[in-house]
Design an enzyme around this catalytic site. Structure first.
Site, PDB file in Angstrom:
ATOM      1  N   GLY A  17       0.767  -1.241   0.000  1.00  0.00           N
ATOM      2  CA  GLY A  17       0.000   0.000   0.000  1.00  0.00           C
ATOM      3  C   GLY A  17       0.795   1.286   0.000  1.00  0.00           C
ATOM      4  O   GLY A  17       0.212   2.356  -0.200  1.00  0.00           O
ATOM      5  N   GLU A  33       3.941  -6.801   1.493  1.00  0.00           N
ATOM      6  CA  GLU A  33       3.474  -7.110   0.132  1.00  0.00           C
ATOM      7  C   GLU A  33       3.354  -5.857  -0.715  1.00  0.00           C
ATOM      8  O   GLU A  33       2.251  -5.485  -1.136  1.00  0.00           O
ATOM      9  CB  GLU A  33       2.062  -7.727   0.180  1.00  0.00           C
ATOM     10  CG  GLU A  33       1.853  -8.884   1.071  1.00  0.00           C
ATOM     11  CD  GLU A  33       0.355  -9.145   1.304  1.00  0.00           C
ATOM     12  OE1 GLU A  33      -0.491  -8.288   0.991  1.00  0.00           O
ATOM     13  OE2 GLU A  33       0.047 -10.223   1.795  1.00  0.00           O
ATOM     14  N   PRO A  34       4.437  -5.171  -1.011  1.00  0.00           N
ATOM     15  CA  PRO A  34       4.303  -3.979  -1.851  1.00  0.00           C
ATOM     16  C   PRO A  34       4.122  -4.341  -3.325  1.00  0.00           C
ATOM     17  O   PRO A  34       4.713  -5.304  -3.813  1.00  0.00           O
ATOM     18  CB  PRO A  34       5.645  -3.261  -1.656  1.00  0.00           C
ATOM     19  CG  PRO A  34       6.612  -4.369  -1.353  1.00  0.00           C
ATOM     20  CD  PRO A  34       5.832  -5.440  -0.625  1.00  0.00           C
ATOM     21  N   ARG A  82       2.694  -1.432  -6.033  1.00  0.00           N
ATOM     22  CA  ARG A  82       2.893  -0.157  -6.719  1.00  0.00           C
ATOM     23  C   ARG A  82       4.245   0.482  -6.407  1.00  0.00           C
ATOM     24  O   ARG A  82       4.906   1.000  -7.299  1.00  0.00           O
ATOM     25  CB  ARG A  82       1.784   0.804  -6.281  1.00  0.00           C
ATOM     26  CG  ARG A  82       1.769   2.111  -7.041  1.00  0.00           C
ATOM     27  CD  ARG A  82       0.831   3.118  -6.372  1.00  0.00           C
ATOM     28  NE  ARG A  82      -0.414   2.567  -5.919  1.00  0.00           N
ATOM     29  CZ  ARG A  82      -1.557   2.577  -6.614  1.00  0.00           C
ATOM     30  NH1 ARG A  82      -1.594   3.143  -7.780  1.00  0.00           N
ATOM     31  NH2 ARG A  82      -2.659   2.035  -6.112  1.00  0.00           N
ATOM     32  N   ARG A 107      -6.658   3.823 -15.398  1.00  0.00           N
ATOM     33  CA  ARG A 107      -6.616   4.498 -14.089  1.00  0.00           C
ATOM     34  C   ARG A 107      -7.209   5.917 -14.100  1.00  0.00           C
ATOM     35  O   ARG A 107      -7.965   6.271 -13.188  1.00  0.00           O
ATOM     36  CB  ARG A 107      -5.190   4.527 -13.525  1.00  0.00           C
ATOM     37  CG  ARG A 107      -4.572   3.139 -13.331  1.00  0.00           C
ATOM     38  CD  ARG A 107      -3.328   3.140 -12.461  1.00  0.00           C
ATOM     39  NE  ARG A 107      -3.656   3.415 -11.086  1.00  0.00           N
ATOM     40  CZ  ARG A 107      -3.496   4.575 -10.485  1.00  0.00           C
ATOM     41  NH1 ARG A 107      -2.965   5.597 -11.152  1.00  0.00           N
ATOM     42  NH2 ARG A 107      -3.846   4.743  -9.237  1.00  0.00           N
ATOM     43  N   TYR A 129     -10.321   5.913 -11.571  1.00  0.00           N
ATOM     44  CA  TYR A 129     -10.052   6.478 -10.230  1.00  0.00           C
ATOM     45  C   TYR A 129      -9.808   7.981 -10.264  1.00  0.00           C
ATOM     46  O   TYR A 129      -9.308   8.527  -9.276  1.00  0.00           O
ATOM     47  CB  TYR A 129      -8.796   5.855  -9.614  1.00  0.00           C
ATOM     48  CG  TYR A 129      -8.700   4.355  -9.674  1.00  0.00           C
ATOM     49  CD1 TYR A 129      -9.586   3.541  -8.973  1.00  0.00           C
ATOM     50  CD2 TYR A 129      -7.684   3.740 -10.401  1.00  0.00           C
ATOM     51  CE1 TYR A 129      -9.470   2.165  -9.008  1.00  0.00           C
ATOM     52  CE2 TYR A 129      -7.557   2.370 -10.445  1.00  0.00           C
ATOM     53  CZ  TYR A 129      -8.457   1.589  -9.748  1.00  0.00           C
ATOM     54  OH  TYR A 129      -8.337   0.224  -9.786  1.00  0.00           O
ATOM     55  N   CYS A 185     -14.750   5.546 -28.238  1.00  0.00           N
ATOM     56  CA  CYS A 185     -16.015   6.275 -28.322  1.00  0.00           C
ATOM     57  C   CYS A 185     -16.662   6.453 -26.957  1.00  0.00           C
ATOM     58  O   CYS A 185     -17.750   5.922 -26.700  1.00  0.00           O
ATOM     59  CB  CYS A 185     -16.953   5.519 -29.249  1.00  0.00           C
ATOM     60  SG  CYS A 185     -16.206   5.289 -30.844  1.00  0.00           S
ATOM     61  N   GLU A 186     -16.008   7.133 -26.059  1.00  0.00           N
ATOM     62  CA  GLU A 186     -16.567   7.450 -24.747  1.00  0.00           C
ATOM     63  C   GLU A 186     -15.960   8.766 -24.298  1.00  0.00           C
ATOM     64  O   GLU A 186     -14.752   8.984 -24.463  1.00  0.00           O
ATOM     65  CB  GLU A 186     -16.171   6.396 -23.701  1.00  0.00           C
ATOM     66  CG  GLU A 186     -16.702   5.033 -23.983  1.00  0.00           C
ATOM     67  CD  GLU A 186     -17.019   4.248 -22.704  1.00  0.00           C
ATOM     68  OE1 GLU A 186     -17.194   4.867 -21.639  1.00  0.00           O
ATOM     69  OE2 GLU A 186     -17.078   3.023 -22.817  1.00  0.00           O
ATOM     70  N   TYR A 233      -0.452  -1.300 -12.228  1.00  0.00           N
ATOM     71  CA  TYR A 233      -1.876  -1.270 -12.565  1.00  0.00           C
ATOM     72  C   TYR A 233      -2.128  -0.575 -13.902  1.00  0.00           C
ATOM     73  O   TYR A 233      -3.131   0.101 -14.089  1.00  0.00           O
ATOM     74  CB  TYR A 233      -2.681  -0.622 -11.414  1.00  0.00           C
ATOM     75  CG  TYR A 233      -2.386  -1.266 -10.071  1.00  0.00           C
ATOM     76  CD1 TYR A 233      -2.793  -2.574  -9.819  1.00  0.00           C
ATOM     77  CD2 TYR A 233      -1.665  -0.600  -9.072  1.00  0.00           C
ATOM     78  CE1 TYR A 233      -2.506  -3.193  -8.608  1.00  0.00           C
ATOM     79  CE2 TYR A 233      -1.374  -1.215  -7.864  1.00  0.00           C
ATOM     80  CZ  TYR A 233      -1.795  -2.510  -7.639  1.00  0.00           C
ATOM     81  OH  TYR A 233      -1.498  -3.122  -6.442  1.00  0.00           O
TER      82      TYR A 233
HETATM   83  N1  LLP Z   1      -1.731  -6.886  -0.641  1.00  0.00           N
HETATM   84  C1  LLP Z   1      -3.059  -6.962  -0.830  1.00  0.00           C
HETATM   85  C2  LLP Z   1      -3.831  -7.889  -0.033  1.00  0.00           C
HETATM   86  C3  LLP Z   1      -3.676  -6.156  -1.800  1.00  0.00           C
HETATM   87  O1  LLP Z   1      -4.995  -6.228  -1.981  1.00  0.00           O
HETATM   88  C4  LLP Z   1      -2.885  -5.256  -2.578  1.00  0.00           C
HETATM   89  C5  LLP Z   1      -3.488  -4.400  -3.604  1.00  0.00           C
HETATM   90  C6  LLP Z   1      -1.501  -5.220  -2.327  1.00  0.00           C
HETATM   91  C7  LLP Z   1      -0.959  -6.040  -1.351  1.00  0.00           C
HETATM   92  C8  LLP Z   1      -0.587  -4.297  -3.086  1.00  0.00           C
HETATM   93  O2  LLP Z   1      -0.924  -2.976  -2.894  1.00  0.00           O
HETATM   94  P1  LLP Z   1       0.059  -1.825  -3.408  1.00  0.00           P
HETATM   95  O3  LLP Z   1       1.357  -1.953  -2.655  1.00  0.00           O
HETATM   96  O4  LLP Z   1       0.255  -2.021  -4.862  1.00  0.00           O
HETATM   97  O5  LLP Z   1      -0.665  -0.576  -3.093  1.00  0.00           O
HETATM   98  N2  LLP Z   1      -5.844  -0.929  -9.287  1.00  0.00           N
HETATM   99  C9  LLP Z   1      -5.647   0.036  -8.227  1.00  0.00           C
HETATM  100  C10 LLP Z   1      -4.923  -0.559  -7.037  1.00  0.00           C
HETATM  101  C11 LLP Z   1      -5.572  -1.806  -6.479  1.00  0.00           C
HETATM  102  C12 LLP Z   1      -4.832  -2.410  -5.334  1.00  0.00           C
HETATM  103  C13 LLP Z   1      -5.386  -3.742  -4.975  1.00  0.00           C
HETATM  104  N3  LLP Z   1      -4.728  -4.417  -3.891  1.00  0.00           N
HETATM  105  C14 LLP Z   1      -4.939   1.261  -8.800  1.00  0.00           C
HETATM  106  O6  LLP Z   1      -4.681   1.294  -9.994  1.00  0.00           O
HETATM  107  O7  LLP Z   1      -4.678   2.207  -8.081  1.00  0.00           O
END
Ligand code: LLP
Length: 422
Positions: A239, A273-274, A276, A312, A316, A344-345, A373
């Protein structure tokens, strides 16, 4: 720091000029920098090294085999959410023993396959999943190592669609119900539930919500231990955000201090669990201007990449920086413009209300911070084939996913019997 620099007025990825890649593969395409990913991985792993925390790359962010292998070879394990992701990791050389299987609705078939392959741990999110895992593991005669994802009811202060740790979100088990799940697990065969996991959301630029979440995990660990349950592992989620625009990127050192203060002395193995943070800034989407037209209120730059390639901004309201590949520092014209695609949107835009320099047909643009993503969320909407992905390493680059052809995209369709003969 990343590895996207301007040399003699031309944007480069590491030591490769972007127009050279465009000439070789056509546009649009995604382009990733190995060095940026590795820098981010080493920074993340390094910040948590003293705590013995292991990094499991959340490969949903970018599941290209070459990206997974780059991080896997550097030592990362993988956080996966489907059996397809397990298969990608194995194909990219991350062994099953370095895979954590999470996700809110794993099917019995997925659990069975994951256990047969020997994944390290399965993170459960409901009583139903616990009972299913017990049945599946018992039927194949093994004991499954499991964790329970708790929902700490903490506000991650991020976009509503990517916040996951509030009571109203579908994820995890309420803290109030956690003890009962552990009691139930202790009575079921085939499951060894010994871990707690938490993930409160994505693109967090403020690290304070982690403090609250990890404190709740700590309290829960102590409560469960007092009730006789063994907890030997905590999975602290991902996250951590990146700076798409003017945000201040989160401070890894500060994050590591929160981890140490809240859960560092519980005698538990730790994992993170990174997604992004490792790959977001390592990628760009390169697109070519098809036309420029002056609308009633603003200029529209119509490019060959669209919302199907990068969803994205539409989904979002996400901001991605846009820079011309040649002369990125040229002064902006008066007035704002939208960078839009051919779909076409009205929602088909990559950027809105931006100040951009004069642009003409054929100019190349780079859409920044598109490594996470981006390609993984693309589709073939409007029958637009999936675009290539290119990985750069130093002065070298290679296509790591080639452009799909329209024939390939159509190949899964079939005529029903009643239309086939006509
Ligand atoms: N662990 C779990 C359980 C998760 O659900 C996620 C992301 C991560 C780790 C990794 O999160 P990160 O470090 O990447 O923030 N599509 C969206 C983001 C969806 C994230 C889903 N879960 C976007 O484009 O912003």
């Amino acid at each position: 720091m990343d590895h996207f620099t301007t040399r003699s007025g031309v944007l480069h990825v590491e030591d490769v000029a972007i127009p050279a890649i465009a000439d070789a593969v056509g546009t649009p395409f995604y382009c990733y920098s190995s060095a940026t990913m590795l820098d981010r991985y080493n920074a993340y792993a390094g910040a948590l090294e003293a705590l013995g925390a292991k990094v499991y790359y959340a490969m949903k962010a970018n599941s290209n085999l070459a990206v997974i292998k780059t991080l896997g070879d550097a030592g990362a394990g993988a956080d996966v959410v489907s059996i397809g992701e397990v298969q990608r990791c194995l194909a990219a050389g991350i062994p099953a023993a370095r895979i954590l299987f999470a996700g809110v609705g794993k099917t019995r078939e997925e659990m069975a396959e994951a256990l047969r392959l020997g994944v390290y741990q399965i993170n459960l999110e409901s009583e139903g999943e616990l009972r299913a895992l017990s049945e599946v593991a018992t039927s194949i005669g093994i004991e499954a190592r499991a964790g329970l994802r708790v929902n700490p009811d903490v506000d991650a202060r991020t976009h509503a669609k990517i916040t996951t740790g509030r009571k109203e979100n579908k994820f995890g088990i309420d803290l109030d119900a956690t003890r009962a799940i552990f009691d139930l697990a202790a009575s079921l065969p085939g499951v060894s539930l010994r871990s707690l996991s938490v993930h409160i959301g994505s693109q967090l630029t403020d690290i304070e919500p982690y403090r609250e979440a990890y404190e709740r995990v700590r309290d829960m660990t102590l409560e469960l231990r007092a009730a006789g349950h063994e907890i030997d592992h905590l999975d602290l989620g991902g996250g951590l955000g990146i700076a798409y625009g003017a945000e201040t990127p989160p401070d890894l050192k500060g994050y590591a201090e929160i981890v140490r203060d809240k859960v560092g002395n519980l005698g538990c193995a730790l994992s993170v669990e990174p997604g992004r943070f490792l790959v977001g800034d390592a990628g760009i989407l390169v697109t070519r201007v098809i036309y420029v037209k002056q609308g009633g209120e603003k200029r529209f730059v119509i490019a060959d990449a669209a919302m199907n390639d990068l969803i994205r901004p539409t989904l979002y309201e996400a901001f991605h920086g846009v820079v011309p590949v040649v002369n990125p520092d040229a002064p902006a014209l008066d007035g704002v413009c939208d960078l839009v695609g051919p779909i076409c949107e009205s929602g088909d835009y990559l950027a809105q209300n931006r100040a951009l320099p004069a642009l003409g047909e054929g100019d190349l643009l780079a859409v920044r911070s598109a490594g996470a993503y981006g390609a993984v969320m693309s589709s073939t909407y409007n029958s637009r084939p999936l675009i290539p992905e290119v990985l750069v390493k130093g002065a070298d680059f290679d296509v790591v996913r080639r452009r799909q052809t329209v024939e390939e995209a159509m190949a899964l369709d079939a005529m029903p019997r009643w239309l086939a003969d006509g």
